[in-house]
Enzyme design. Structure first.
Site, mmCIF file in Angstrom:
data_model
loop_
_atom_site.group_PDB
_atom_site.id
_atom_site.type_symbol
_atom_site.label_atom_id
_atom_site.label_comp_id
_atom_site.label_asym_id
_atom_site.label_seq_id
_atom_site.Cartn_x
_atom_site.Cartn_y
_atom_site.Cartn_z
ATOM 1 N N GLY A 295 0.826 -1.202 0.000
ATOM 2 C CA GLY A 295 0.000 0.000 0.000
ATOM 3 C C GLY A 295 0.858 1.250 0.000
ATOM 4 N N GLY B 74 -0.319 8.903 2.005
ATOM 5 C CA GLY B 74 0.304 10.209 2.158
ATOM 6 C C GLY B 74 1.510 10.153 3.067
ATOM 7 N N VAL C 149 3.632 1.128 2.668
ATOM 8 C CA VAL C 149 3.392 0.073 3.655
ATOM 9 C C VAL C 149 3.929 -1.235 3.080
ATOM 10 C CG1 VAL C 149 1.687 -1.133 5.047
ATOM 11 C CG2 VAL C 149 1.329 1.263 4.458
ATOM 12 N N LYS D 238 4.680 0.452 8.111
ATOM 13 C CA LYS D 238 4.423 1.724 7.424
ATOM 14 C C LYS D 238 5.631 2.627 7.592
ATOM 15 C CE LYS D 238 1.123 4.718 8.738
ATOM 16 N NZ LYS D 238 -0.237 5.320 8.832
ATOM 17 N N ASP E 229 -10.579 10.546 9.689
ATOM 18 C CA ASP E 229 -10.254 10.099 8.326
ATOM 19 C C ASP E 229 -10.891 8.741 8.051
ATOM 20 O OD1 ASP E 229 -9.191 10.419 5.817
ATOM 21 O OD2 ASP E 229 -7.227 9.607 6.337
#
Length: 786
Positions: free
Chosen positions: A488, A491, A495, A509, A605
């Protein structure tokens, strides 16, 4: 002069002008050879001379020409060049005279066919030019091959040498040699792996590794002023569902200050591949092309851009990456003075990793008040740069020997150092027993601490307690942050999937050095994750904050994001029951955030990309970098700058900058619409009335057309009452004012109710409500106790 002659001269002049226009560039040096042929060969508007031409010198011990009528020769405009070949039993040279010094192209054509005593698939040889090794122990067993090189020639001639390997021979089917336009190859380019400094290319040879036209279109050599083949990008794309191919060649506008068609033809700038995903100001998705290249070399990468669709006028800003390096945050509007169809190109030099992987990625930028949803690429060229040995050949054997030598050297050095230290310690022991005694006690204490440290490290992944990890442990867990393990991109950074020494799978991450989400959000996420533990909230395993690295380690979620299962990936479709249970699990996690401590924690978020699924498709809410602690008991909200993801943002929060738990409720309502429709929140490719998911669903519901919004695989799966209840609570979540929205507890109860309706057939409404309420209450108690 007669009228007929006059007309003939005009006709000839016009044809010559047309030829000049069609060619675009007339090189000072141009030698095209059909090797092995006894006569000249026309290929399009060019003529390849016979092998005995006087335009160059040739030195060899014997003349061996070969010809074939093989039907396996590729069908193309230049296929006739593969019918003949010249064979060399000894070292042989072509010597080309130079009219103008500077950059020249050498193109070598190879097709191994059988001829009498020569089976060319067994040929093994090397090729060099101007002391640059182009090929070494080269062998092509089948198929056809074109190799292209660029050399900066500083003498009055160029010698091209073919050297057969021991007990073998060499061959060549055709050669192109011609000078290049001065603007084509730069004298220097920015190196992204050396802090952006310019690196000279003046004395370097280049080999073309890839020349790709975006938009899933091929551009043939006859449509290029320099006779280049541009292949389609389709086979290089890693995730084709994120890409959208566009074409508008008529819009290309070669301005006076911009690139000419020698840089790339209109057919390249007139097609593009576009990032086709939802608008996401936090940039969670990249469009990536993957290339296999030789490790250990530097590469010149040229990007071609041209806005032929008038995308996001004045604000077409997006990120360009090579592997994990941010090459540029490109504002194409500014670079092209907002001229529609104006081409632009950009060069960068990069060095590949040891695995020889080179990934080119584009993604939307999160800079500015209205970040553009678009990222585009029209063309791409990748050129290998010759190394310090004046070679363009990767020697895997030498690389292996060097690695072994380095390892042996390091081991030897370590042993010597250890022995030296041992001798010094022994001498000190004899001279200062009392000092040594004290030092020994200190060392014993240090060893005790180190043993405790190592034990904690060993049991950590089993206990799942938050922990500060050494960087070296994470490098080992992720194969030194291998691009092959990227699962992944967001911003904050990339990851990676990783595995600790005890086999525990983790998600790592890693904050990008260029990321706008800095230390504050890194700390926020760690602080938030250490405050709570809940089976529907992603668990923190540890973090790393050393050597300017900001890394967070989470439990690994086998099935990725909810978003990927709803759209954009070829993953098995989720059934309605699965989708309901995922919504229920996510709602439980958010409800716990809002009510599980003295002050509410507002996620800020919530979106489908931040809902992760484990191996059993159990949902866990993730990514707490933007989270905020809620208001005090005597306050109704907290005032804070607006942050979040476009399409999910609470409109009331957006206008007033007043944040409450109801902002999460709004975002969750958007997620519920994604779940039932199976499409992005914003989809510019759809008709105008369908672009915005929330507006479209609301309109359909008002018109009694709710079944039209269903994700096609769900048709026939959902009971009408269950669907009605689901849409009803989602719509309430999306009320413009927070006071009219339900709490997450109310949302959770209604989702449980929708699931019960789906599962129960002959139960009264009052019984059903009782079952749902008791089940929800019992589940909440169990969740909170965990």
């Amino acid at each position: 002069m007669t009228a007929g002659k006059f007309i003939f001269l005009i006709w000839v002049s016009l044809n010559l002008c047309l030829m000049c226009v069609s060619l675009g560039f007339v090189p000072d040096d141009s030698i095209l050879i059909d090797c092995g042929s006894l006569k000249s060969t026309r290929v399009g508007d060019r003529v390849f001379v016979a092998d005995n031409s006087t335009s160059y010198m040739f030195t060899t011990s014997e003349i061996i020409l070969a010809k074939t009528n093989s039907t396996s020769i590729p069908s193309s405009i230049d296929s006739i060049l593969y019918h003949t070949a010249r064979i060399f039993n000894t070292s042989s040279d072509y010597k080309f005279p130079i009219k103008r010094q500077g950059r020249h192209w050498i193109r070598l054509y190879f097709f191994p066919f059988n001829h009498e005593n020569y089976n060319m698939s067994h040929a093994k040889f090397s090729v060099s030019a101007q002391n640059i090794t182009l090929l070494k122990d080269f062998q092509i067993e089948s198929g056809y091959l074109l190799r292209e090189y660029s050399l900066n020639i500083t003498s009055n001639n160029l010698v091209l040498t073919f050297l057969p390997s021991s007990d073998s021979f060499a061959f060549i089917n055709a050669i192109e040699f011609f000078s290049l336009p001065e603007e084509l190859i730069p004298e220097s380019a920015r190196s992204i792996s050396s802090q952006g400094h310019n690196q000279s290319l003046r004395n370097q040879a280049l080999e073309t590794v890839a020349r790709v036209n975006m938009g899933n279109e091929i551009v043939s050599p006859q449509n290029d002023t320099l006779w280049r083949l541009w292949v389609s990008d389709f086979n290089y794309l890693k995730d084709k569902n994120l890409a959208k191919f566009e074409s508008n060649v008529k819009a290309v506008n070669f301005t006076r200050r911009g690139p000419t068609e020698n840089i790339a033809p209109a057919l390249v700038y007139g097609t593009l591949t576009r990032l086709h995903s939802e608008v996401d100001s936090k940039f969670i998705a990249n469009m990536t092309w993957h290339f296999d290249v030789d490790p250990g070399f530097e590469y010149l990468v040229r990007f071609h851009f041209c806005d032929i669709l008038n995308l996001s006028p004045g604000s077409l800003v997006f990120n360009v990456y090579i592997n994990s390096w941010l090459v540029s945050r490109l504002d194409l509007g500014i670079l092209t003075s907002n001229i529609l169809g104006a081409p632009y190109f950009m060069d960068a030099i990069t060095k590949t990793t040891d695995n020889g992987k080179l990934n080119i990625s584009l993604g939307t930028s999160n800079i500015g008040e209205n970040p553009s949803p678009d990222a585009i690429l029209n063309g791409l060229e990748i050129m290998k740069i010759s190394n310090s040995k004046n070679s363009l050949v990767w020697d895997s054997k030498t690389t292996s020997k060097m690695k072994v030598g380095i390892i042996v050297g390091l081991v030897t050095g370590v042993v010597v150092v250890i022995l030296a230290i041992a001798v010094i310690v022994f001498l000190l022991c004899r001279k200062r027993k009392h000092v040594v005694h004290t030092k020994a006690e200190e060392a014993f204490a240090v060893c005790e601490m180190e043993n405790k440290y190592s034990k904690e490290t060993a049991i950590f992944s089993k206990s799942k307690l938050g922990y500060s990890f050494p960087l070296v442990v994470l490098q080992e867990a992720t194969d030194n942050f291998s691009e092959n393990l990227v699962i992944g991109i967001g911003g904050f950074g990339k990851v990676y999937k990783g595995a600790l020494r005890d086999g525990t799978k983790v998600a790592v991450k890693r904050g990008a050095s260029e990321s706008q989400q800095g230390l504050a959000e890194f700390r926020t996420e760690i602080e938030m994750l250490t405050q709570f533990r809940h089976r529907h909230l992603l668990s923190l395993i540890g973090y790393c904050n050393e050597q300017n690295e900001r890394i967070i380690i989470y439990e690994y979620m086998e099935n990725g994001t909810l978003k990927n299962h709803l759209y954009g990936h070829d993953l098995p479709c989720l059934r309605w029951r699965q989708r309901l249970e995922i919504c229920i699990g996510s709602a439980r996690g958010l409800h716990y955030l809002h009510t599980g401590s003295a002050k509410a924690i507002i996620h800020r978020d919530v979106k489908s990309a931040n809902i992760l699924l484990d191996e059993n498709f159990m949902a866990k809410v993730a990514d707490f970098g933007l989270s905020k602690t809620g208001p005090e008991i005597d306050e109704t909200h907290i005032s804070t700058a607006v942050k979040g993801s476009f399409g999910y943002l609470d409109p009331e929060y957006l206008l007033t900058q007043q944040l409450t738990e109801k902002s999460d409720v709004y975002s969750f309502g958007v997620v519920m619409f994604e779940v039932i429709c199976g499409r992005p929140v914003i989809d510019p490719s759809l008709p105008r009335e369908k672009v915005n998911l929330v507006e479209w669903v609301m309109k359909c519901n008002q018109q009694g057309l709710i079944e039209e919004i269903l994700d096609p695989p769900l048709v026939g799966q959902i009971k009408p009452d269950s669907l009605q209840k689901f849409v009803e609570i989602a719509e309430k979540c999306l009320a413009e004012r927070g006071t009219y929205r339900p709490t997450m507890g109310d949302v959770l109860w209604n989702l449980e109710y929708a699931l019960q309706i789906q599962e129960y057939n002959k139960v009264s409404v009052s019984d059903l409500v009782g079952v749902s309420m008791s089940k929800v209450f019992a589940q909440m108690v169990r969740e909170d106790m965990r």
